[in-house]
Scaffold this motif. Structure first.
Motif, PDB file in Angstrom:
ATOM      1  N   ILE A  29      64.345   3.036-142.690  1.00 51.40           N
ATOM      2  CA  ILE A  29      63.713   1.780-142.267  1.00 51.40           C
ATOM      3  C   ILE A  29      64.401   0.650-143.017  1.00 51.40           C
ATOM      4  CG2 ILE A  29      61.570   0.464-142.216  1.00 51.40           C
ATOM      5  CD1 ILE A  29      60.076   3.132-141.997  1.00 51.40           C
ATOM      6  N   VAL A  30      64.976  -0.266-142.285  1.00 53.83           N
ATOM      7  CA  VAL A  30      65.775  -1.332-142.885  1.00 53.83           C
ATOM      8  C   VAL A  30      65.028  -2.658-142.777  1.00 53.83           C
ATOM      9  CG1 VAL A  30      67.858  -0.076-142.194  1.00 53.83           C
ATOM     10  CG2 VAL A  30      67.043  -1.965-140.777  1.00 53.83           C
ATOM     11  N   PRO A  31      65.366  -3.637-143.605  1.00 58.71           N
ATOM     12  CA  PRO A  31      64.744  -4.953-143.483  1.00 58.71           C
ATOM     13  C   PRO A  31      64.966  -5.542-142.091  1.00 58.71           C
ATOM     14  CG  PRO A  31      65.903  -4.773-145.568  1.00 58.71           C
ATOM     15  CD  PRO A  31      66.263  -3.551-144.773  1.00 58.71           C
ATOM     16  N   ALA A  32      64.008  -6.339-141.642  1.00 65.23           N
ATOM     17  CA  ALA A  32      64.041  -6.863-140.268  1.00 65.23           C
ATOM     18  C   ALA A  32      65.324  -7.622-139.975  1.00 65.23           C
ATOM     19  CB  ALA A  32      62.818  -7.746-140.030  1.00 65.23           C
ATOM     20  N   SER A  37      58.421  -2.720-138.092  1.00 67.99           N
ATOM     21  CA  SER A  37      58.215  -2.556-136.654  1.00 67.99           C
ATOM     22  C   SER A  37      59.104  -1.410-136.200  1.00 67.99           C
ATOM     23  CB  SER A  37      58.595  -3.832-135.909  1.00 67.99           C
ATOM     24  OG  SER A  37      59.994  -4.083-136.050  1.00 67.99           O
ATOM     25  N   ALA A  38      58.920  -0.976-134.964  1.00 63.03           N
ATOM     26  CA  ALA A  38      59.724   0.133-134.450  1.00 63.03           C
ATOM     27  C   ALA A  38      61.210  -0.210-134.447  1.00 63.03           C
ATOM     28  CB  ALA A  38      59.268   0.492-133.034  1.00 63.03           C
ATOM     29  N   GLU A  39      61.541  -1.488-134.291  1.00 58.20           N
ATOM     30  CA  GLU A  39      62.946  -1.900-134.242  1.00 58.20           C
ATOM     31  C   GLU A  39      63.656  -1.704-135.577  1.00 58.20           C
ATOM     32  OE1 GLU A  39      60.887  -3.103-130.910  1.00 58.20           O
ATOM     33  OE2 GLU A  39      60.423  -3.703-132.979  1.00 58.20           O
ATOM     34  N   GLN A  40      62.896  -1.570-136.654  1.00 56.93           N
ATOM     35  CA  GLN A  40      63.499  -1.376-137.979  1.00 56.93           C
ATOM     36  C   GLN A  40      63.694   0.095-138.316  1.00 56.93           C
ATOM     37  OE1 GLN A  40      60.420  -4.587-139.431  1.00 56.93           O
ATOM     38  NE2 GLN A  40      61.663  -3.976-141.180  1.00 56.93           N
ATOM     39  N   VAL A  41      63.195   0.985-137.471  1.00 60.07           N
ATOM     40  CA  VAL A  41      63.269   2.426-137.722  1.00 60.07           C
ATOM     41  C   VAL A  41      64.504   2.999-137.030  1.00 60.07           C
ATOM     42  CG1 VAL A  41      62.111   4.650-137.443  1.00 60.07           C
ATOM     43  CG2 VAL A  41      60.756   2.574-137.876  1.00 60.07           C
ATOM     44  N   PHE A  42      65.296   3.771-137.779  1.00 61.24           N
ATOM     45  CA  PHE A  42      66.497   4.393-137.226  1.00 61.24           C
ATOM     46  C   PHE A  42      66.452   5.891-137.519  1.00 61.24           C
ATOM     47  CE2 PHE A  42      67.459  -0.021-137.837  1.00 61.24           C
ATOM     48  CZ  PHE A  42      68.178  -0.357-136.691  1.00 61.24           C
ATOM     49  N   ILE A  43      66.556   6.682-136.463  1.00 62.17           N
ATOM     50  CA  ILE A  43      66.482   8.133-136.592  1.00 62.17           C
ATOM     51  C   ILE A  43      67.835   8.673-137.054  1.00 62.17           C
ATOM     52  CG2 ILE A  43      65.877  10.278-135.424  1.00 62.17           C
ATOM     53  CD1 ILE A  43      63.627   8.147-135.605  1.00 62.17           C
ATOM     54  N   THR A  44      67.787   9.603-138.015  1.00 64.66           N
ATOM     55  CA  THR A  44      69.009  10.212-138.539  1.00 64.66           C
ATOM     56  C   THR A  44      68.859  11.735-138.525  1.00 64.66           C
ATOM     57  OG1 THR A  44      68.295  10.321-140.857  1.00 64.66           O
ATOM     58  CG2 THR A  44      69.257   8.231-140.089  1.00 64.66           C
ATOM     59  N   ALA A  45      69.913  12.416-138.937  1.00 61.80           N
ATOM     60  CA  ALA A  45      69.892  13.882-139.005  1.00 61.80           C
ATOM     61  C   ALA A  45      69.427  14.356-140.375  1.00 61.80           C
ATOM     62  CB  ALA A  45      71.275  14.436-138.696  1.00 61.80           C
ATOM     63  N   GLY A 101      51.958   2.381-146.374  1.00 55.59           N
ATOM     64  CA  GLY A 101      51.943   0.940-146.576  1.00 55.59           C
ATOM     65  C   GLY A 101      53.286   0.272-146.327  1.00 55.59           C
ATOM     66  N   VAL A 102      54.131   0.898-145.515  1.00 51.18           N
ATOM     67  CA  VAL A 102      55.448   0.331-145.217  1.00 51.18           C
ATOM     68  C   VAL A 102      55.293  -0.804-144.217  1.00 51.18           C
ATOM     69  CG1 VAL A 102      57.706   0.823-144.183  1.00 51.18           C
ATOM     70  CG2 VAL A 102      56.636   2.494-145.702  1.00 51.18           C
ATOM     71  N   ARG A 103      55.985  -1.895-144.461  1.00 55.21           N
ATOM     72  CA  ARG A 103      55.958  -3.048-143.566  1.00 55.21           C
ATOM     73  C   ARG A 103      57.142  -2.938-142.605  1.00 55.21           C
ATOM     74  NH1 ARG A 103      53.497  -7.831-146.725  1.00 55.21           N
ATOM     75  NH2 ARG A 103      52.752  -6.899-148.667  1.00 55.21           N
ATOM     76  N   GLU A 149      56.787  -8.877-148.930  1.00 55.01           N
ATOM     77  CA  GLU A 149      57.641  -9.204-147.788  1.00 55.01           C
ATOM     78  C   GLU A 149      59.084  -9.374-148.253  1.00 55.01           C
ATOM     79  OE1 GLU A 149      57.064  -9.385-144.660  1.00 55.01           O
ATOM     80  OE2 GLU A 149      54.901  -9.621-144.387  1.00 55.01           O
ATOM     81  N   HIS A 150      59.989  -9.006-147.387  1.00 57.84           N
ATOM     82  CA  HIS A 150      61.418  -9.267-147.581  1.00 57.84           C
ATOM     83  C   HIS A 150      61.993  -8.591-148.827  1.00 57.84           C
ATOM     84  CE1 HIS A 150      60.577 -12.082-144.441  1.00 57.84           C
ATOM     85  NE2 HIS A 150      59.879 -12.878-145.225  1.00 57.84           N
ATOM     86  N   THR A 151      61.481  -7.410-149.176  1.00 62.64           N
ATOM     87  CA  THR A 151      62.092  -6.680-150.274  1.00 62.64           C
ATOM     88  C   THR A 151      63.436  -6.112-149.827  1.00 62.64           C
ATOM     89  OG1 THR A 151      60.885  -4.682-149.598  1.00 62.64           O
ATOM     90  CG2 THR A 151      59.903  -6.026-151.349  1.00 62.64           C
ATOM     91  N   PRO A 152      64.431  -6.045-150.729  1.00 64.75           N
ATOM     92  CA  PRO A 152      65.758  -5.528-150.350  1.00 64.75           C
ATOM     93  C   PRO A 152      65.785  -4.001-150.392  1.00 64.75           C
ATOM     94  CG  PRO A 152      65.802  -6.214-152.630  1.00 64.75           C
ATOM     95  CD  PRO A 152      64.413  -6.524-152.125  1.00 64.75           C
ATOM     96  N   VAL A 153      64.890  -3.378-149.617  1.00 64.09           N
ATOM     97  CA  VAL A 153      64.693  -1.931-149.699  1.00 64.09           C
ATOM     98  C   VAL A 153      65.069  -1.261-148.382  1.00 64.09           C
ATOM     99  CG1 VAL A 153      63.001  -0.079-150.021  1.00 64.09           C
ATOM    100  CG2 VAL A 153      62.847  -2.150-151.415  1.00 64.09           C
ATOM    101  N   ILE A 154      65.836  -0.180-148.493  1.00 66.91           N
ATOM    102  CA  ILE A 154      66.067   0.740-147.379  1.00 66.91           C
ATOM    103  C   ILE A 154      65.185   1.951-147.655  1.00 66.91           C
ATOM    104  CG2 ILE A 154      67.752   2.017-146.029  1.00 66.91           C
ATOM    105  CD1 ILE A 154      68.344  -0.964-146.154  1.00 66.91           C
TER     106      ILE A 154
END
Length: 496
Positions: free
Chosen positions: A341-344, A186-194, A182-184, A317-322
């Motif tokens: 996943i960071v806020p838009a 887009s792909a632009e908010q997803v960042f791949i890490t190690a 249920g995560v809100r 919407e717009h929760t301050p969540v990483i």
């Protein structure tokens, strides 16, 4: 000087590592100059004479001399090859400083103050938490995905790559977590890490400054505390109960956080689930105070009964969540792949920051993982692991009740890859942990996860038991071994 003896001594010191004659001569002369056995101002033998003495080709001597000249150890002149003064070499300075001493400087205070648990990947794994059933991973399917990935890789993808991660994997993760958690996003908010640890390091670096306060669960995850301490943040331990992190009004008023770190779906290590009421309370209070929430959703996919509560990130919407996720628990730890996943509104800034402080790689693994998810193999693997872990947990619980029912009380959590037990015997959990490791078991003491382990031993006196790698047919014998160790310790404690 006996150059032949010099070369023989160096050859023995290499411990069987073979060098060519020219490299061996170079290394021998270099060491002799650094050790002061050949003093500065000395003239080396002429190349022809040295070649004859050693019985090697003159070109080998010329090669060694040329390397020493290029590196500044000797100078070629009409008088021959003269040894230069080398700073720190024996005989090059006064007797009081004729040899280099071991450096007195050490790690920073932030590094030396980090909590440390002795860990060795080669240690035995029975009961070790956090390690999935590696022998059950569909390695053949993963190899097929990797082969397809390498066939798809283009030459222009062999560079450093997109700093945010491969676009195909970012899209796959965004689609997956939207449906499963249920995560809100887009792909632009997803960042791949190690992995999660890298995500935590980035969060601490990008979202806070040294001295800022960060709330952590108490007891809680060592890796999060280490990341925040290394970034110079001030830890504020918040107690945990059966409904998860339990901040009081006094906490919000007296020590308001800049960051909050929580494991709401399966609190680490106790296993509690953060109640919906507290989720909303944390969101509202964080928004009112301008705080960031770091939601570590490390193993929510492995819940054994019923669907997990939706992510905090997706409640509004717009929760301050990483939002942090990892594939170490659901796939295998050596993959070293996670995501945040960071806020838009933050995505562009994070992307720009990562271009300066991070570099991506492992393009084939990222393409393969996207293929693994999109083909449905990842979801099928998770369904099978949920059933497997439920069986293994059941077998472990039965064995504990049979052999240790009078020694421990089992927690009631129903997910993940570990369970917790309270130690009812008059022993310290950390003493039990140390004793079991001497007998080939890996028991993690609960009190070791507390902010003040010594002070909180009585409150959290128990241990974590990982069951992902324990086959049902092996559970009884392993628990019997554990029970014998605990009973022996209890017996000795009574006699003393």
């Amino acid at each position: 000087m006996d150059y032949g003896l010099l070369m023989s001594n160096v050859e023995r010191a290499l411990g069987g590592r073979k060098l060519t004659q020219q490299d061996l001569l170079y290394e021998s002369l270099r060491r002799a100059i650094l050790d002061g056995d050949i003093h500065h101002g000395s003239r080396l033998l002429a190349s022809r004479a040295l070649a004859e003495q050693l019985g090697i080709a003159r070109n080998s001597v010329l090669y060694a001399y040329e390397r020493l000249t290029e590196e500044g150890f000797i100078t070629a002149s009409r008088h021959g090859s003269i040894v230069n003064m080398v700073s720190g070499a024996g005989g090059a300075t006064s007797s009081s400083t004729s040899r280099l001493r071991e450096p007195g400087n050490s790690l920073s205070r932030r590094a030396t103050d980090l909590p440390r648990e002795r860990s060795n990947p080669d240690e035995p794994t029975p009961f070790r938490p956090g390690v999935p059933a590696l022998d059950e991973f569909p390695l053949g399917q993963w190899r097929a995905s990797m082969e397809r990935a390498w066939r798809a890789v283009e030459p222009n993808e062999l560079g450093y790559g997109n700093n945010s991660g491969h676009p195909a994997l970012r899209r796959s993760i965004a689609e997956y977590v939207r449906v499963s958690r249920g995560v809100r996003c887009s792909a632009e908010q997803v960042f791949i890490t190690a992995g999660t640890q890298a995500s935590l390091d980035l969060c601490a670096c990008m979202l806070a400054d040294p001295g800022d306060s960060v709330w952590v669960e108490d007891p809680g995850y060592h890796g999060a505390k280490a990341a925040f301490l290394a970034a110079g943040l001030r830890l504020v331990p918040i107690p945990v109960d059966a409904a998860g992190m339990a901040p009081t009004p006094a906490h919000w008023q007296e020590t308001p956080p800049h960051l909050m770190y929580i494991t709401p779906s399966h609190q680490y290590p106790l296993g509690s689930v953060l109640s919906l009421e507290r989720r909303w309370s944390i969101i509202e209070n964080a928004m009112a105070r301008g705080a960031w929430i770091i939601e570590d959703d490390y193993d929510s996919e492995l819940r054994h009964s019923g669907p997990p509560l939706p992510s905090i990130q997706g409640l509004a919407e717009h929760t301050p969540v990483i939002y942090l996720g990892t594939f170490s628990k659901t796939m295998f730890p050596a993959l070293r792949m996670g995501f945040m996943i960071v806020p838009a509104h933050l995505a562009a800034q994070v992307d720009a920051t990562l271009s300066e402080i991070a570099r991506q790689g492992r393009v084939a693994e990222q393409i393969a993982l996207a293929d693994f998810i999109e083909s449905g193999k990842y979801a099928r693997h998770l369904r099978r692991m949920r059933r497997l872990y439920q069986q293994r947990r059941g077998a472990l619980v039965e064995a504990i009740e049979r052999h240790m029912g009078d020694l421990v009380t089992i927690s009631s959590d129903s997910g993940g890859m570990h369970l917790t037990v309270r130690l009812d015997a008059p022993l310290r959990d950390q003493d039990v942990s140390a004793a079991t490791r001497e007998h080939g078991l890996y028991i993690s003491a609960l009190s070791a996860f507390c902010h003040h382990p010594a002070r909180d031993t009585a409150r959290y006196n128990g241990f974590m038991l990982g069951y992902a790698g324990i086959k049902p047919q092996d559970a009884d014998a392993l628990v019997a071994r554990l029970a014998t160790i605990v009973r022996d310790l209890a017996s000795r404690a009574c006699r003393s």
